[in-house]
Design a protein around this motif. Structure first.
Motif, short mmCIF file in Angstrom:
data_model
loop_
_atom_site.label_atom_id
_atom_site.label_comp_id
_atom_site.label_asym_id
_atom_site.label_seq_id
_atom_site.Cartn_x
_atom_site.Cartn_y
_atom_site.Cartn_z
N SER A 19 -41.73 -37.22 38.51
CA SER A 19 -41.36 -37.47 37.11
C SER A 19 -42.31 -38.47 36.46
CB SER A 19 -39.93 -37.98 37.02
OG SER A 19 -39.03 -37.02 37.49
N ASN B 247 -36.67 -32.60 35.21
CA ASN B 247 -36.69 -33.94 35.81
C ASN B 247 -37.50 -34.89 34.93
OD1 ASN B 247 -35.48 -33.32 38.55
ND2 ASN B 247 -37.17 -31.87 38.49
N PRO B 248 -36.97 -35.24 33.76
CA PRO B 248 -37.74 -36.12 32.86
C PRO B 248 -37.83 -37.54 33.43
CG PRO B 248 -35.53 -35.83 32.01
CD PRO B 248 -35.66 -34.93 33.22
N LEU B 249 -38.86 -38.25 32.99
CA LEU B 249 -39.02 -39.65 33.42
C LEU B 249 -37.91 -40.47 32.78
CD1 LEU B 249 -40.63 -41.88 34.82
CD2 LEU B 249 -42.03 -42.04 32.77
N LYS B 250 -37.14 -41.15 33.61
CA LYS B 250 -36.07 -42.02 33.12
C LYS B 250 -35.86 -43.15 34.12
CE LYS B 250 -32.69 -38.92 35.12
NZ LYS B 250 -31.72 -37.88 34.88
N TRP B 251 -35.37 -44.25 33.62
CA TRP B 251 -35.07 -45.38 34.49
C TRP B 251 -33.79 -45.07 35.24
CZ3 TRP B 251 -38.29 -49.03 35.85
CH2 TRP B 251 -39.37 -49.30 35.03
N ASN B 252 -33.95 -44.85 36.54
CA ASN B 252 -32.79 -44.57 37.38
C ASN B 252 -33.04 -45.18 38.76
OD1 ASN B 252 -34.62 -42.83 38.61
ND2 ASN B 252 -33.61 -40.97 37.93
#
Length: 191
Positions: A55, A79-84
């Motif tokens: 991602s 699957n987007p780039l995200k803070w997880n």
């Protein structure tokens, strides 16, 4: 770069400072188990890095594909780039390993590691090409398998997932086979 006299500071090919700095594998295993509990309990996510890394690679693709191209990519749309937890685990793995070598005073920059040099020579280009190709193959395999050594090997096997145990056993078998092929003793080689 730190120069080391490996002939006088090694124990069976292992640097003495590195041998002393190694962590107890049982304590590390317990730590990983506790971290897994925290990941499942607090974040409701398993440990894993390959999806987060894939991602995050969308940022590297932006200059080449543009924001429209990245937005329409099937994988990054799913699957987007995200803070997880995956991104935190990815960043934490890098920072934790950096902290570990700094605290243990074993940090050194190497273009060609000693083990590689003994087996394949000291060519930096050959080492970098092999490392890049190995990284591409590993990442392709991790995406094809739907997880990596942390996702399948730790989280999946803790959950007794058949796919993860299949991955884990295949990973070990192929790793052993690869090591036997790559690091076999060459006839006439000196110790």
């Amino acid at each position: 770069m730190k120069e080391t006299n490996y002939s006088s500071k090694t124990i069976g090919g292992t640097d003495r400072a590195e041998a002393k700095a190694r962590w107890n594998p049982y304590l590390v295993g317990i730590g990983i188990g506790i971290l897994s509990w925290i990941a499942f309990g607090v974040l409701d996510e398993p440990l894993g890095i390959s999806t987060a890394l894939s991602s995050a690679s969308s940022v590297c693709a932006l200059p080449v594909m543009g924001s429209e191209g990245v937005a329409h990519n099937a994988y990054w749309a799913k699957n987007p780039l995200k803070w997880n937890g995956g991104i935190l685990f990815l960043i934490g793995t890098f920072l934790g390993s950096l902290l570990s070598v700094l605290v243990s005073r074993t940090f050194r920059l190497e273009k060609v590691p000693v083990t590689w040099s003994h087996q394949f020579g000291s060519s930096t280009a050959k080492r970098l090409a092999a490392a890049f190709l190995g990284g591409v193959i590993i990442m392709f395999g991790a995406r094809m398998a739907g997880g990596c050594t942390s996702g399948h090997g730790i989280s999946g096997s803790l959950q007794l997932a058949v796919s993860s145990w299949t991955f884990f056993l295949t990973m070990f078998a192929s790793g052993i086979l690869t090591a036997l092929v790559l690091f076999r003793k060459r006839s006439g080689a000196s110790k």
